[in-house]
Design an enzyme around this catalytic site. Structure first.
Site, short mmCIF file in Angstrom:
data_model
loop_
_atom_site.label_atom_id
_atom_site.label_comp_id
_atom_site.label_asym_id
_atom_site.label_seq_id
_atom_site.Cartn_x
_atom_site.Cartn_y
_atom_site.Cartn_z
N GLY A 136 46.57 64.71 54.97
CA GLY A 136 47.40 64.20 53.79
C GLY A 136 46.55 64.68 52.62
O GLY A 136 47.02 65.05 51.45
N LYS A 150 51.68 57.65 41.90
CA LYS A 150 53.09 57.62 41.44
C LYS A 150 53.85 56.48 42.09
O LYS A 150 54.71 55.85 41.40
CB LYS A 150 53.79 58.79 42.07
N GLY A 165 37.82 60.30 29.94
CA GLY A 165 38.64 61.74 29.86
C GLY A 165 40.12 61.30 30.05
O GLY A 165 40.81 60.49 30.65
N GLY A 225 37.70 65.54 35.50
CA GLY A 225 37.62 66.71 36.40
C GLY A 225 37.36 66.89 37.78
O GLY A 225 36.88 65.61 37.89
N HIS A 239 77.30 65.45 30.57
CA HIS A 239 77.08 64.38 29.66
C HIS A 239 77.79 63.13 30.35
O HIS A 239 78.58 63.27 30.83
CB HIS A 239 78.28 64.73 28.27
P1 NAI Z 1 41.04 67.49 33.78
O1 NAI Z 1 40.30 68.36 33.67
O2 NAI Z 1 42.59 67.48 33.67
O3 NAI Z 1 40.80 66.46 32.28
C1 NAI Z 1 39.61 65.72 32.18
C2 NAI Z 1 39.48 65.43 30.80
O4 NAI Z 1 38.21 64.63 30.54
C3 NAI Z 1 39.44 66.68 29.79
O5 NAI Z 1 40.28 66.47 28.79
C4 NAI Z 1 37.87 66.71 29.43
O6 NAI Z 1 37.92 67.04 28.07
C5 NAI Z 1 37.50 65.24 29.37
N1 NAI Z 1 36.07 65.25 29.48
C6 NAI Z 1 35.24 65.60 29.98
N2 NAI Z 1 34.01 65.27 29.91
C7 NAI Z 1 34.00 64.17 29.34
C8 NAI Z 1 33.01 63.25 28.74
N3 NAI Z 1 31.65 63.34 29.01
N4 NAI Z 1 33.47 62.33 27.79
C9 NAI Z 1 34.82 62.43 27.41
N5 NAI Z 1 35.70 63.16 27.93
C10 NAI Z 1 35.49 64.15 28.72
O7 NAI Z 1 40.73 66.56 34.89
P2 NAI Z 1 41.27 65.34 35.50
O8 NAI Z 1 42.14 64.34 34.46
O9 NAI Z 1 40.44 64.39 36.29
O10 NAI Z 1 42.20 65.99 36.53
C11 NAI Z 1 41.74 66.72 37.55
C12 NAI Z 1 42.65 67.83 38.14
O11 NAI Z 1 43.48 67.07 38.82
C13 NAI Z 1 43.29 68.51 37.23
O12 NAI Z 1 43.54 69.75 37.35
C14 NAI Z 1 44.63 67.99 36.96
O13 NAI Z 1 45.70 68.61 36.47
C15 NAI Z 1 44.86 67.50 38.33
N6 NAI Z 1 45.93 66.27 38.28
C16 NAI Z 1 46.99 66.56 38.26
C17 NAI Z 1 48.01 65.45 38.27
C18 NAI Z 1 49.32 65.63 38.06
O14 NAI Z 1 49.79 66.95 37.98
N7 NAI Z 1 50.18 64.63 37.53
C19 NAI Z 1 47.62 64.12 38.36
C20 NAI Z 1 46.29 63.93 38.43
C21 NAI Z 1 45.31 65.06 38.55
#
Ligand code: NAI
Length: 520
Positions: A94, A106, A234, A325, A499
């Site tokens: 998974g 979720k 983040g 990230g 609607h």
């Molecule tokens: P992300 O890259 O989307 O966001 C990380 C955030 O942390 C950014 O806004 C960045 O500016 C901030 N950041 C980085 N270093 C920092 C620091 N030292 N201090 C403060 N802020 C800082 O990464 P995230 O949220 O960890 O997600 C990882 C991946 O997983 C992404 O590609 C995301 O789209 C995906 N994901 C998608 C979901 C969904 O589609 N619902 C749910 C969870 C993750």
């Protein structure tokens, strides 16, 4: 010529398949028999046992990693009749999405939604005395769902005659893969390999996560009680989703984001709306903030934060989530033994997901240039397998990938943001419809947010759609289909919306491009 013939490998060792956990008398002579034994053994055990590798057999396709990219690709390869193996180093199938990502979060978000109703049932005319949140039971429900779905993948592998090999895979080059499992190292051969090894949480340099205080998504999902004070570094999808979960479970949540806005990849107005709502419900959001000097105390974590206005503040949390990230798992998979090219750890691929190494494909979070999303991994897997099987496949169009962030209010988006469309020189027309004008949203008591359509004035081309509001991540489906079908704004105006539904708001926003929304 069928492309498999290009990668035929010499037969080198005797064929001696074994199934883990079965006695040697079960040694068989064909892949079909292996599958038959897998079926028998799966009745005896809850997990698909690892198929002992068949040294002499050359698989048509071997997939490394059983996340949504890898397991879906395995199913499709099985459907095409390809001799397929799936290698996974974890005990359960998974990957991140099912085990520690999309599905458990979720599940918690759904429980948080339901709990929200119990906190204010009076508004619905329901009286409910002293409702309690039993967090261990909440976790139990989450774990049951994860296990159920992992077993579902076991079933899909059996159904599609995919050999599941438990162990850690390393590419040796030239179609060979070394798999190290509980029974030692073995080498298998494949005409084609799909690398779907996923990603792991990035850490702030110098910081190590632990099970107690400084956490990644994995540890926070396992924490046995709701933390009174949760700090989140983040504000991407991971950060804001956990903020939405734990705020509603009762944590005092602080989100620290270094960029000027929450969810920075979204349209700017979406970020503003989320921040407005988060602040209104009591989630502290500090954007443009620099988190430094993170210290573990005996039972808390301290962070020195330089706020956007330059002031320094000492903050103390019971748990600190690092959500800055994810880094691709490409370090130790043996890519150095291949000709595959990398860029900052991500694998470069062409429109068919092929790397520079003949017969080696990459999909999902390891791929350069596409977002790290489960559905992107799945779509890329379909493309890779279709190409392997000589079937037509359409390369990923980055502008047609839905984004879905499962906060409350929920976010769904596709295509260009308004700023991106303007930067690309389009004559932008925006249609916007707030949920306050939508009757179903009133019934749901979910008036926050809006639907925003970014269109090109010249031809009515839909360039992007951005939603924040009730079920925004579901509502985006219509816009994705419209863009994929190359529908124009006019087509969508002529599309009848039932609607009362919340998706009427999408139709209203398309009308809004011409200033013709009705209910506002
Ligand atoms: P992300 O890259 O989307 O966001 C990380 C955030 O942390 C950014 O806004 C960045 O500016 C901030 N950041 C980085 N270093 C920092 C620091 N030292 N201090 C403060 N802020 C800082 O990464 P995230 O949220 O960890 O997600 C990882 C991946 O997983 C992404 O590609 C995301 O789209 C995906 N994901 C998608 C979901 C969904 O589609 N619902 C749910 C969870 C993750």
């Amino acid at each position: 010529m069928h492309k498999f013939t290009k990668f035929k490998k010499p037969v080198s060792r005797p064929f001696s398949p074994l199934i883990h956990g079965l006695s040697p008398r079960f040694v068989l002579k064909s892949a079909n028999q292996i599958t038959a034994v897998l079926r028998v053994s799966c009745k005896q055990r809850s997990r698909v046992p690892s198929a002992k590798i068949k040294p002499q057999m050359t698989y048509d396709v071997v997939i490394i990693g059983s996340g949504p990219g890898g397991y879906s690709a395995a199913v499709r390869a099985g459907q095409y009749g390809l001799k397929t193996a799936l290698i996974e180093k974890q005990t359960r199938l998974g990957g991140t999405c099912l085990l520690v990502g999309c599905i458990p979060t979720k599940t918690l978000l759904h429980t948080a939604d339901v709990w929200d109703h119990f906190k204010t049932p009076g508004s619905l005319g329901i009286s409910c005395t002293n409702p309690q949140l039993n967090y261990p039971q909440v976790l139990d429900k989450k774990n049951k769902i994860v296990n159920k779905h992992s077993k579902g993948i076991d079933f899909l592998m059996r159904k599609n005659k995919v050999d599941v090999i438990k162990g850690t895979a390393k590419l040796l080059g030239g179609g060979k893969i070394e798999v190290t499992g509980v029974q030692g190292a073995q080498t298998i051969e494949a005409k084609n390999i799909i690398l779907a090894s996923g990603s792991e949480a990035r850490m702030i340099p110098g910081l190590q996560p632990d099970a107690d205080l400084i956490l990644t998504n994995i540890e926070l999902l396992e924490t046995t009680a709701v933390p009174p004070r949760l700090g989140i570094i983040g504000a991407g999808a991971v950060g804001v989703e956990f903020a939405s979960i734990f705020h509603r479970f009762g944590s005092k949540v602080t989100v620290l984001e270094m960029l000027p806005r929450l969810v920075p990849v979204e349209d700017e107005e979406i970020s503003k709306e989320l921040e407005k709502h988060f602040k209104k419900i009591g989630i502290r959001c500090e954007t443009g903030a620099k988190a430094e000097n993170i210290r573990r105390n005996q039972s808390t974590v301290s962070v020195t934060v330089t706020l956007a206005n330059g002031n320094k503040e000492e903050m103390e949390f019971d748990k600190l989530l690092i959500a800055v990230g994810r880094k691709p798992n490409t370090d130790s998979v043996g890519l150095e033994n291949t000709r595959a090219a990398l860029d900052r750890g991500f694998v470069k691929v062409d429109g068919n997901q092929q790397t520079a190494e003949p017969g080696l494909y990459a999909i999902g979070d390891v791929v350069l240039g596409t977002p790290q999303l489960a559905h992107v991994a799945t779509a890329e897997g379909m493309i890779a397998v279709a190409h392997i099987a000589g079937k037509p496949a359409k390369p990923i169009n980055r502008n047609r990938i839905p984004g879905a962030t499962y906060t409350d209010p929920g976010i769904g988006s596709v295509g260009l943001t308004e700023a991106q469309a303007r930067a690309q020189g389009y004559q932008v027309k925006v249609g916007k419809f707030p949920f306050v004008g939508n009757s179903k949203a009133t019934i749901l008591d979910k008036h926050e947010g809006f639907v925003k359509v970014v269109a090109d004035e010249k031809f009515g081309e839909i360039l992007g759609v951005h939603i924040i509001g009730p079920e925004g991540f579901e509502l985006i489906a219509e816009a994705v289909a419209a863009m994929e079908a190359e529908a124009t704004v006019d087509t969508m105006i002529n599309t009848i919306h039932a609607h009362p539904t919340i998706y009427e708001a999408v139709g209203e926003a398309f009308n809004g491009v011409y200033g013709q929304s009705i209910n506002i």
